[in-house]
Write an enzyme that holds these catalytic residues in place. Structure first.
Site, PDB file in Angstrom:
ATOM      1  N   THR A  41      -5.835   0.232  13.237  1.00  0.00           N
ATOM      2  CA  THR A  41      -6.628   1.410  13.550  1.00  0.00           C
ATOM      3  C   THR A  41      -7.235   1.329  14.941  1.00  0.00           C
ATOM      4  O   THR A  41      -7.490   0.227  15.456  1.00  0.00           O
ATOM      5  CB  THR A  41      -7.762   1.565  12.520  1.00  0.00           C
ATOM      6  OG1 THR A  41      -8.658   2.606  12.910  1.00  0.00           O
ATOM      7  CG2 THR A  41      -8.563   0.277  12.396  1.00  0.00           C
ATOM      8  N   ASP A  42      -7.513   2.499  15.521  1.00  0.00           N
ATOM      9  CA  ASP A  42      -8.196   2.532  16.817  1.00  0.00           C
ATOM     10  C   ASP A  42      -9.647   2.072  16.711  1.00  0.00           C
ATOM     11  O   ASP A  42     -10.281   1.725  17.708  1.00  0.00           O
ATOM     12  CB  ASP A  42      -8.133   3.930  17.437  1.00  0.00           C
ATOM     13  CG  ASP A  42      -8.707   5.039  16.561  1.00  0.00           C
ATOM     14  OD1 ASP A  42      -9.240   4.752  15.469  1.00  0.00           O
ATOM     15  OD2 ASP A  42      -8.605   6.214  16.971  1.00  0.00           O
ATOM     16  N   GLU A  43     -10.194   2.026  15.499  1.00  0.00           N
ATOM     17  CA  GLU A  43     -11.601   1.685  15.325  1.00  0.00           C
ATOM     18  C   GLU A  43     -11.926   0.241  15.710  1.00  0.00           C
ATOM     19  O   GLU A  43     -13.093  -0.112  15.877  1.00  0.00           O
ATOM     20  CB  GLU A  43     -12.043   1.973  13.891  1.00  0.00           C
ATOM     21  CG  GLU A  43     -11.925   3.444  13.528  1.00  0.00           C
ATOM     22  CD  GLU A  43     -12.551   3.790  12.183  1.00  0.00           C
ATOM     23  OE1 GLU A  43     -13.631   3.244  11.872  1.00  0.00           O
ATOM     24  OE2 GLU A  43     -11.956   4.600  11.466  1.00  0.00           O
ATOM     25  N   THR A  65      -9.608  -7.967   1.108  1.00  0.00           N
ATOM     26  CA  THR A  65      -8.295  -7.318   1.178  1.00  0.00           C
ATOM     27  C   THR A  65      -7.715  -7.340   2.583  1.00  0.00           C
ATOM     28  O   THR A  65      -6.560  -7.739   2.793  1.00  0.00           O
ATOM     29  CB  THR A  65      -8.395  -5.866   0.682  1.00  0.00           C
ATOM     30  OG1 THR A  65      -8.802  -5.866  -0.689  1.00  0.00           O
ATOM     31  CG2 THR A  65      -7.050  -5.149   0.804  1.00  0.00           C
ATOM     32  N   PHE A 113      -2.142   7.013   0.868  1.00  0.00           N
ATOM     33  CA  PHE A 113      -1.907   8.203   1.684  1.00  0.00           C
ATOM     34  C   PHE A 113      -0.825   7.984   2.740  1.00  0.00           C
ATOM     35  O   PHE A 113       0.219   8.650   2.747  1.00  0.00           O
ATOM     36  CB  PHE A 113      -3.235   8.621   2.320  1.00  0.00           C
ATOM     37  CG  PHE A 113      -3.139   9.603   3.457  1.00  0.00           C
ATOM     38  CD1 PHE A 113      -2.369  10.755   3.347  1.00  0.00           C
ATOM     39  CD2 PHE A 113      -3.838   9.384   4.634  1.00  0.00           C
ATOM     40  CE1 PHE A 113      -2.291  11.663   4.392  1.00  0.00           C
ATOM     41  CE2 PHE A 113      -3.775  10.282   5.680  1.00  0.00           C
ATOM     42  CZ  PHE A 113      -3.000  11.421   5.565  1.00  0.00           C
ATOM     43  N   LYS A 126     -10.508  -5.127  10.024  1.00  0.00           N
ATOM     44  CA  LYS A 126      -9.191  -4.800  10.561  1.00  0.00           C
ATOM     45  C   LYS A 126      -8.934  -5.559  11.861  1.00  0.00           C
ATOM     46  O   LYS A 126      -7.807  -6.019  12.110  1.00  0.00           O
ATOM     47  CB  LYS A 126      -9.065  -3.291  10.793  1.00  0.00           C
ATOM     48  CG  LYS A 126      -8.947  -2.476   9.521  1.00  0.00           C
ATOM     49  CD  LYS A 126      -7.713  -2.840   8.695  1.00  0.00           C
ATOM     50  CE  LYS A 126      -6.416  -2.414   9.368  1.00  0.00           C
ATOM     51  NZ  LYS A 126      -5.232  -2.701   8.498  1.00  0.00           N
ATOM     52  N   PRO A 147     -20.671  18.287   4.393  1.00  0.00           N
ATOM     53  CA  PRO A 147     -21.688  17.576   5.170  1.00  0.00           C
ATOM     54  C   PRO A 147     -21.223  17.358   6.612  1.00  0.00           C
ATOM     55  O   PRO A 147     -20.069  17.025   6.859  1.00  0.00           O
ATOM     56  CB  PRO A 147     -21.801  16.244   4.435  1.00  0.00           C
ATOM     57  CG  PRO A 147     -20.412  16.003   3.900  1.00  0.00           C
ATOM     58  CD  PRO A 147     -19.832  17.361   3.600  1.00  0.00           C
ATOM     59  N   GLY A 201       0.810  -1.215   0.000  1.00  0.00           N
ATOM     60  CA  GLY A 201       0.000   0.000   0.000  1.00  0.00           C
ATOM     61  C   GLY A 201       0.841   1.263   0.000  1.00  0.00           C
ATOM     62  O   GLY A 201       0.399   2.314   0.450  1.00  0.00           O
ATOM     63  N   GLY A 202       2.046   1.162  -0.545  1.00  0.00           N
ATOM     64  CA  GLY A 202       2.982   2.281  -0.473  1.00  0.00           C
ATOM     65  C   GLY A 202       2.697   3.426  -1.413  1.00  0.00           C
ATOM     66  O   GLY A 202       3.414   4.431  -1.389  1.00  0.00           O
ATOM     67  N   LYS A 217      -1.822  -2.125  -5.428  1.00  0.00           N
ATOM     68  CA  LYS A 217      -2.759  -2.494  -6.484  1.00  0.00           C
ATOM     69  C   LYS A 217      -3.178  -1.296  -7.318  1.00  0.00           C
ATOM     70  O   LYS A 217      -3.718  -1.443  -8.417  1.00  0.00           O
ATOM     71  CB  LYS A 217      -3.989  -3.157  -5.850  1.00  0.00           C
ATOM     72  CG  LYS A 217      -4.939  -3.808  -6.834  1.00  0.00           C
ATOM     73  CD  LYS A 217      -6.094  -4.470  -6.086  1.00  0.00           C
ATOM     74  CE  LYS A 217      -7.102  -5.094  -7.044  1.00  0.00           C
ATOM     75  NZ  LYS A 217      -8.247  -5.710  -6.309  1.00  0.00           N
ATOM     76  N   LEU A 218      -2.954  -0.084  -6.780  1.00  0.00           N
ATOM     77  CA  LEU A 218      -3.396   1.161  -7.427  1.00  0.00           C
ATOM     78  C   LEU A 218      -4.906   1.137  -7.669  1.00  0.00           C
ATOM     79  O   LEU A 218      -5.406   1.353  -8.777  1.00  0.00           O
ATOM     80  CB  LEU A 218      -2.644   1.422  -8.735  1.00  0.00           C
ATOM     81  CG  LEU A 218      -1.139   1.705  -8.597  1.00  0.00           C
ATOM     82  CD1 LEU A 218      -0.538   2.011  -9.970  1.00  0.00           C
ATOM     83  CD2 LEU A 218      -0.864   2.862  -7.640  1.00  0.00           C
ATOM     84  N   TYR A 273     -15.724  -2.296   8.142  1.00  0.00           N
ATOM     85  CA  TYR A 273     -14.305  -1.941   8.014  1.00  0.00           C
ATOM     86  C   TYR A 273     -13.533  -2.313   9.271  1.00  0.00           C
ATOM     87  O   TYR A 273     -12.521  -3.028   9.219  1.00  0.00           O
ATOM     88  CB  TYR A 273     -14.145  -0.451   7.727  1.00  0.00           C
ATOM     89  CG  TYR A 273     -12.767   0.063   8.075  1.00  0.00           C
ATOM     90  CD1 TYR A 273     -11.638  -0.420   7.413  1.00  0.00           C
ATOM     91  CD2 TYR A 273     -12.586   1.014   9.082  1.00  0.00           C
ATOM     92  CE1 TYR A 273     -10.361   0.026   7.753  1.00  0.00           C
ATOM     93  CE2 TYR A 273     -11.328   1.467   9.408  1.00  0.00           C
ATOM     94  CZ  TYR A 273     -10.213   0.973   8.748  1.00  0.00           C
ATOM     95  OH  TYR A 273      -8.951   1.409   9.091  1.00  0.00           O
TER      96      TYR A 273
END
Length: 333
Positions: free
Chosen positions: A133-135, A108, A11, A161, A212, A7-8, A44-45, A157
């Site tokens: 992630t903290d989620e 994924t 973001f 994770k 929003p 995933g380099g 994967k782009l 999601y």
């Protein structure tokens, strides 16, 4: 040191690549990781991966780019051998997209991670840094989560994770693979795809549009500059203890309404540009990470305060329309 970054071209992953190859993104702080002799990006782009994110380092002779899917066992089996460290950023990560369709997230985030772990084990790769992630913890009314807090994800999601986290840690406990897991709070900064709240709001406001605001705007998040996140990941890569989880936070909690207020001010806009929308399904009320462990063991502390970070981020989007305008005109989001 030969490093594989999945995933380099995304973001956070691209910030990590730029940082390791000597192009710090948001701060002059020294990179807390050994400089790589070779660095491979596997990406994967998909819609959120962008080779333009790697433009500042594309001519670095240490960099090799491989376009491909972490769910492809044959490709992963070709790429993994010869690397000392795998830093695994690749993931489907947008909560709203997971609500409308969970399958890509499970594929994924869970199966892709398992494919990488199998290859790392098979080819004797060294350290495997799994970025999460903290989620995965769900929501917390007061106080902050420590690393041993039970996982209780509320979105497809975050559930995917959480599953990948457990898999990674299981490969350490079962096979002795040198796995470390990081869990971060909400990231922001340059090169963030404009579906996430900060770049979405900034680019909409710069274009004279509206933004929003979910529900009553009272949902609380801790905000972490992407460069500080990557500094924390680098510390864990270098010095983290195998089999452990480390939290990486930014130290500034805001309600979504407070964040909106800051972004409006930074873009010279008023509240007339805010449109209330129905709250997200299963919207977690508050996230908060305790970062005592990474601070005391590895010396981590966030270096970019939110006021400075948001100002620099807004400036970056104002100055780099050529990066984000094609993404918006292509229908994303």
């Amino acid at each position: 040191m030969r490093i594989l970054v999945t995933g380099g071209a995304g973001f956070i992953g691209s910030e990590y690549v730029r940082m390791l190859l000597g192009v710090p993104g948001g701060d002059a702080a020294g990179v807390p990781a050994q400089a790589p002799t070779a660095l491979t990006v596997l990406d994967k782009l998909t819609y959120s991966g962008n080779l333009a994110n790697l433009a500042p380092v594309r001519d670095d002779p240490r960099l090799r780019f491989v376009r491909g899917d972490i769910c492809d066992p044959a490709l992963v089996d070709e790429v993994v051998p010869g690397h000392d460290v795998i830093v695994h950023f690749a993931a489907e990560s947008h909560v709203d997209r997971s609500i409308t369709g969970a399958a890509p997230f499970v594929t994924t985030n869970v199966l892709g991670t398992q494919t990488l772990l199998d290859a790392a084990l098979r080819h004797g790769a060294g350290r495997f840094v799994h970025v999460s992630t903290d989620e995965v913890y769900g929501s917390i009314d007061s106080g902050s989560w420590t690393e041993n807090w039970p996982l209780s994800p509320n979105s497809p999601y975050s559930a995917s994770k959480a599953g990948s986290d457990l898999l990674a840690l299981a490969y350490h406990r079962t096979h002795g693979l040198d796995v470390v897991v990081t869990r971060c709070s909400n990231n922001y900064g340059p090169y963030q795809f404009p579906e996430k709240v900060v770049p979405l709001f900034v680019t909409n406001l710069l274009d004279g549009g509206t933004v929003p605001l979910y529900g009553d705007g009272g949902n609380v998040r801790d905000w972490l500059h992407v460069h500080d996140h990557c500094r924390g990941v680098a510390m864990v890569q270098e010095k983290g203890r195998a089999g452990e989880v480390y939290h990486i936070g930014g130290g500034t909690e805001l309600t979504n309404r407070q964040l909106t207020e800051r972004l409006l001010a930074a873009c010279g806009a008023g509240w007339d540009r805010v449109v209330p929308v129905t709250d997200r399904k299963g919207h977690d009320r508050r996230y908060s990470l305790d970062i005592t462990k990474i601070s005391s063991e590895l010396g981590y502390a966030p270096s970019i305060d939110l006021d400075r970070g948001l100002a620099e981020t807004v400036r970056w989007y104002r100055d780099n329309r050529a990066w984000w305008e094609p993404l918006k005109t292509a229908g994303h989001p």
